[in-house]
Motif scaffolding. Structure first.
Motif, PDB file in Angstrom:
ATOM      1  N   UNK A  60       0.270  -1.253  -0.043  1.00 41.03           N
ATOM      2  CA  UNK A  60       0.192  -0.150  -0.288  1.00 41.03           C
ATOM      3  C   UNK A  60       0.884   1.142   0.086  1.00 41.03           C
ATOM      4  N   UNK A  61       1.956   1.778   1.158  1.00 45.05           N
ATOM      5  CA  UNK A  61       2.784   2.333   1.204  1.00 45.05           C
ATOM      6  C   UNK A  61       3.628   2.195  -0.897  1.00 45.05           C
ATOM      7  N   UNK A  62       4.065   1.468  -0.873  1.00 40.22           N
ATOM      8  CA  UNK A  62       5.186   1.800  -2.869  1.00 40.22           C
ATOM      9  C   UNK A  62       4.406   1.853  -3.537  1.00 40.22           C
ATOM     10  N   UNK A  63       3.069   1.064  -3.326  1.00 39.94           N
ATOM     11  CA  UNK A  63       2.036   2.400  -4.465  1.00 39.94           C
ATOM     12  C   UNK A  63       1.736   3.740  -4.280  1.00 39.94           C
ATOM     13  N   UNK A  64       1.182   3.496  -3.454  1.00 43.83           N
ATOM     14  CA  UNK A  64       0.723   5.362  -2.782  1.00 43.83           C
ATOM     15  C   UNK A  64       2.251   6.292  -3.483  1.00 43.83           C
TER      16      UNK A  64
END
Length: 64
Positions: free
Chosen positions: A49-53
């Protein structure tokens, strides 16, 4: 910087740190396989989720 962007960064950091901490805790502890798979999945979701964000935030800035 807008409030929405600041909140997005704070949530990204929290999800990233929480996901990494969950993965480390899961891999260090001895636990049943099903429980380990479940907790590893939850930790991985936080990291992804952090990488995608971060990627989406990077491309949004480039558009402006």
């Amino acid at each position: 910087m807008s409030r929405e962007l600041s909140l997005s960064k704070i949530l990204g950091v929290l999800f990233g740190i929480g996901g990494i901490a969950t993965l480390v805790f899961t891999w260090v502890q001895v636990m049943p396989t099903a429980e380990g798979i479940t907790v590893t999945s939850i930790g991985s979701i936080g990291v992804f989720w952090t990488l995608l964000g971060g990627l989406l935030l990077k491309y949004k800035r480039a558009d402006k």
